[in-house]
Design a protein around this motif. Structure first.
Motif, mmCIF file in Angstrom:
data_model
loop_
_atom_site.group_PDB
_atom_site.id
_atom_site.type_symbol
_atom_site.label_atom_id
_atom_site.label_comp_id
_atom_site.label_asym_id
_atom_site.label_seq_id
_atom_site.Cartn_x
_atom_site.Cartn_y
_atom_site.Cartn_z
ATOM 1 N N ARG A 270 81.600 34.958 197.515
ATOM 2 C CA ARG A 270 80.614 34.892 198.597
ATOM 3 C C ARG A 270 79.478 33.915 198.272
ATOM 4 N N THR A 271 78.943 34.036 197.043
ATOM 5 C CA THR A 271 77.829 33.156 196.709
ATOM 6 C C THR A 271 78.301 31.716 196.541
ATOM 7 N N LEU A 272 79.539 31.564 196.070
ATOM 8 C CA LEU A 272 80.082 30.212 195.939
ATOM 9 C C LEU A 272 80.184 29.548 197.314
ATOM 10 N N PHE A 273 80.670 30.316 198.299
ATOM 11 C CA PHE A 273 80.791 29.747 199.641
ATOM 12 C C PHE A 273 79.425 29.415 200.217
ATOM 13 N N LYS A 274 78.432 30.223 199.856
ATOM 14 C CA LYS A 274 77.086 29.951 200.317
ATOM 15 C C LYS A 274 76.571 28.645 199.700
ATOM 16 N N ALA A 275 76.840 28.484 198.385
ATOM 17 C CA ALA A 275 76.399 27.271 197.698
ATOM 18 C C ALA A 275 77.098 26.047 198.277
ATOM 19 N N ARG A 276 78.381 26.223 198.660
ATOM 20 C CA ARG A 276 79.139 25.072 199.153
ATOM 21 C C ARG A 276 78.614 24.566 200.485
ATOM 22 N N ARG A 277 77.896 25.438 201.226
ATOM 23 C CA ARG A 277 77.336 24.939 202.487
ATOM 24 C C ARG A 277 76.246 23.917 202.242
ATOM 25 N N GLN A 278 75.712 23.918 201.005
ATOM 26 C CA GLN A 278 74.655 22.955 200.700
ATOM 27 C C GLN A 278 75.202 21.706 200.028
ATOM 28 N N MET A 279 76.518 21.676 199.824
ATOM 29 C CA MET A 279 77.082 20.461 199.246
ATOM 30 C C MET A 279 78.256 20.041 200.111
ATOM 31 N N SER A 280 78.612 18.781 200.057
ATOM 32 C CA SER A 280 79.820 18.408 200.767
ATOM 33 C C SER A 280 80.492 17.302 199.995
ATOM 34 N N MET A 281 81.738 17.099 200.316
ATOM 35 C CA MET A 281 82.533 16.192 199.518
ATOM 36 C C MET A 281 83.303 15.287 200.455
ATOM 37 N N LEU A 282 83.274 14.003 200.145
ATOM 38 C CA LEU A 282 84.060 13.045 200.918
ATOM 39 C C LEU A 282 85.318 12.747 200.113
ATOM 40 N N PHE A 283 86.444 13.195 200.623
ATOM 41 C CA PHE A 283 87.694 13.020 199.881
ATOM 42 C C PHE A 283 88.196 11.593 200.020
ATOM 43 N N GLN A 284 88.998 11.224 199.018
ATOM 44 C CA GLN A 284 89.522 9.866 198.991
ATOM 45 C C GLN A 284 90.287 9.532 200.272
ATOM 46 N N SER A 285 91.084 10.502 200.738
ATOM 47 C CA SER A 285 91.891 10.243 201.929
ATOM 48 C C SER A 285 91.094 10.494 203.202
ATOM 49 N N GLY A 286 89.861 10.969 203.079
ATOM 50 C CA GLY A 286 89.104 11.336 204.264
ATOM 51 C C GLY A 286 89.339 12.781 204.623
ATOM 52 N N ALA A 287 90.616 13.207 204.556
ATOM 53 C CA ALA A 287 90.987 14.600 204.832
ATOM 54 C C ALA A 287 90.481 15.081 206.188
ATOM 55 N N LEU A 288 90.521 14.213 207.194
ATOM 56 C CA LEU A 288 90.192 14.656 208.551
ATOM 57 C C LEU A 288 91.307 15.576 209.039
ATOM 58 N N PHE A 289 90.952 16.540 209.902
ATOM 59 C CA PHE A 289 91.981 17.415 210.461
ATOM 60 C C PHE A 289 92.748 16.629 211.510
ATOM 61 N N THR A 290 94.043 16.482 211.260
ATOM 62 C CA THR A 290 94.821 15.558 212.079
ATOM 63 C C THR A 290 95.085 16.093 213.484
ATOM 64 N N ASP A 291 94.838 17.396 213.700
ATOM 65 C CA ASP A 291 95.124 17.943 215.030
ATOM 66 C C ASP A 291 93.873 17.999 215.912
ATOM 67 N N MET A 292 92.776 17.377 215.456
ATOM 68 C CA MET A 292 91.550 17.395 216.259
ATOM 69 C C MET A 292 91.041 15.974 216.456
ATOM 70 N N THR A 293 90.262 15.768 217.527
ATOM 71 C CA THR A 293 89.652 14.463 217.718
ATOM 72 C C THR A 293 88.540 14.266 216.686
ATOM 73 N N VAL A 294 88.055 13.024 216.602
ATOM 74 C CA VAL A 294 86.947 12.721 215.696
ATOM 75 C C VAL A 294 85.751 13.619 216.016
ATOM 76 N N PHE A 295 85.484 13.773 217.308
ATOM 77 C CA PHE A 295 84.349 14.610 217.726
ATOM 78 C C PHE A 295 84.508 16.029 217.190
ATOM 79 N N ASP A 296 85.686 16.623 217.407
ATOM 80 C CA ASP A 296 85.898 18.003 216.968
ATOM 81 C C ASP A 296 85.858 18.131 215.450
#
Lengths: 259, 265
Positions: free
Chosen positions: B74-100
């Protein structure tokens, strides 16, 4: 000695995979339910795994029913018992063929797709990025797919049996000339709701659990390379089919065995 | 300003292989810290350790003073909301538009109205120059655009820490320039702390405030870009200048050539 070591390490590997599969399922379904957020996801997945499997279920059900009608008639007519065609078709479908064939088709049509989809999400780091966004992929990705499979497959099995019975009618009555009233009335008199229909539904609920579980676990646990995903997809179909057939024997023995 | 992330005596094994042997480093708040090193030494692993996706074998990683390996889910997930990571591949969700895709973290973690989410998403997309591409699917984007869209998603919750995993790998010179400008611009405008993992020496020298060079399971050099350039360590110089042979050998360790060819054991 070498083979003993191999046997041991393979057994350990299987056992730890089984453990991971249990943990995954627990993580996915034993969680604080969030109906508002999850219902649309489940409905979306029911469309993908259930509705899109309808065509193959309808066509297979129809043809299996027609074959049963034809085979049943040619055997029964030589004893003058073609009046029993209705219950024969209905009982075979409701008790066995409906749940089993639906599960096999489901594993091939939807299970393999689930494995490939989740495996690719893993390979393209989508699962990792969900985790980093503080969204649990077990709840966001795995759980909706599991519930969609659990809801879809029993319904598909019922549809399969219903279409099969109509297929038997088409061949037996419309083509080969069994009396339509006999077909339906003997069926009604013979088929028992609890013993036959409900047991078939129970079977297909268990098959749904096994097939969907194998499919999502194989995807979630896949080695994230193209080779790993192709292997996982194959394993999904093979393991699901074997599990369904084995489980079917056990369930049949329990439900319809000597009392 | 203080440190946002502190890594103390970290040791990490992957199977039998040592990835990190007792390394310590700090990431200062508000600065851009670069972590460089040859490919295959586990720079991405370091980001995953900071994000709590992997646990170290020994040592500690602290984010805002809180130990990441000691956190529960729980606390780890809370901490992760304050950090973010840009993956090498981008890792965009392929089933959603850029907006979504950009709206996804907002919809998951906030109860904002759709109107407000729309405004915020369009602002983030404007910042990376992709407002016009809001309705495209990820498969319709070029590699550089996909990475910018992923960047918009990474900043959508206004994190304190953003980690870039090889942001320049496989980019043409123009998108590379765009990304360099974005990383620097966002860091200053949003008061972010950035960690850039990369092996592109020239790009990183222009944006980093502080640089760590990792090789051979440890930190072989650290300092400001100027200090790194002046470094007398032959390892650091080999890396900066891209020499084929040096302290990092060209040959994978093997028995001597004479022995291998003549079949001697």
């Amino acid at each position: 000695m070498e083979s003993l070591i191999n046997l041991g390490s393979r057994t350990l590997g299987k056992a730890s995979a089984l453990g991971r599969a249990f943990l995954m399922l627990m993580g996915a379904i034993v969680a604080r339910p969030q109906p508002l957020k999850n219902t649309p996801l489940v409905i979306n997945q029911i469309y993908v795994v259930g509705v899109q499997s309808l065509l193959i279920i309808l066509v297979s059900g129809l043809f299996i029913g027609m074959v049963m009608g034809l085979q049943g008639y040619t055997i029964l007519v030589s004893y003058g018992a073609e009046g029993s065609l209705g219950p024969m078709v209905a009982l075979s479908l409701l008790r066995e063929l409906g749940p089993v064939v639906t599960a096999l088709l489901f594993a091939g049509r939807a299970g393999s797709a689930l494995t490939a989809e989740i495996g690719l999400m893993k390979a393209t780091e989508q699962l990792s990025s969900l985790e980093m966004m503080a969204v649990d992929p077990l709840r966001r990705i795995v759980a909706p797919r599991f519930w969609a499979g659990m809801i879809s497959m029993p319904l598909l099995a019922i549809i399969f049996s219903a279409v099969g019975i109509l297929g038997g009618h088409l061949v037996g009555v419309d083509w080969l000339g069994v009396d339509s009233g006999t077909y339906w009335s003997v069926m009604q008199a013979t088929v028992d709701f609890d013993k036959d229909i409900m047991n078939g539904v129970i079977k297909s609920i268990l098959f749904a659990m096994v097939c969907t579980w194998i499919a999502i676990f194989k995807g979630y646990d896949a080695i994230p390379t193209s080779e790993g995903i192709s292997k996982a997809t194959t394993q999904t179909v093979v393991y699901s089919s074997l599990a369904v057939l084995g489980l079917d024997f056990v369930l049949t023995a329990l439900m319809f065995g000597i009392e | 300003m203080g440190n946002l992330v502190e890594i103390d005596n970290l040791t990490f094994y992957r199977g039998e292989r040592v990835i990190y042997d007792n390394i310590s480093l700090t990431i200062e708040k508000g600065k851009t810290t670069a972590i460089m090193g040859p490919s295959g030494i586990g720079k991405t692993t370091l980001l995953r350790l900071i994000g709590g996706q992997l646990r170290p074998d020994s040592g500690d990683i602290r984010f805002k003073g809180e130990s990441i390996p000691a956190m529960n889910r729980r606390t780890l997930f809370k901490a992760r909301r304050q950090m973010s990571m840009l993956f090498q591949s981008g890792a965009l969700f392929t089933d959603m538009t850029v907006f979504d895709n950009v709206a996804f973290p907002l919809r998951e973690h906030t109860k904002l109205s759709e109107d407000l989410i729309r405004t915020m998403v369009l602002m983030k997309l404007q910042a990376v120059g992709l407002r016009g591409a809001a309705d495209l699917m990820p498969s319709e984007l070029s590699g550089g655009m996909a990475r910018r869209a992923a960047l918009a998603r990474a900043i959508s919750l206004d994190p304190d820490l953003i980690m870039y995993d090889e942001p320049f790998a496989g980019q043409d010179p123009i998108s590379m320039g765009v990304l360099v400008k974005l990383i620097k611009g966002l860091n200053d405008a949003l008061n972010l702390t950035s960690v850039v993992v990369t092996h592109d020496v020239t790009e990183v020298m222009t944006i980093a405030d502080y640089i760590y060079i990792l090789a051979e399971q440890r930190i072989i050099g650290e300092g400001t870009p100027e200090q790194i350039r002046q470094s007398e360590s032959p390892l650091v110089q080999q890396f900066l200048q891209g020499q084929a042979d040096g302290p990092v050998p060209f040959h994978f360790p093997a028995q001597s050539l004479e022995n291998a060819l003549l079949g001697g054991a």
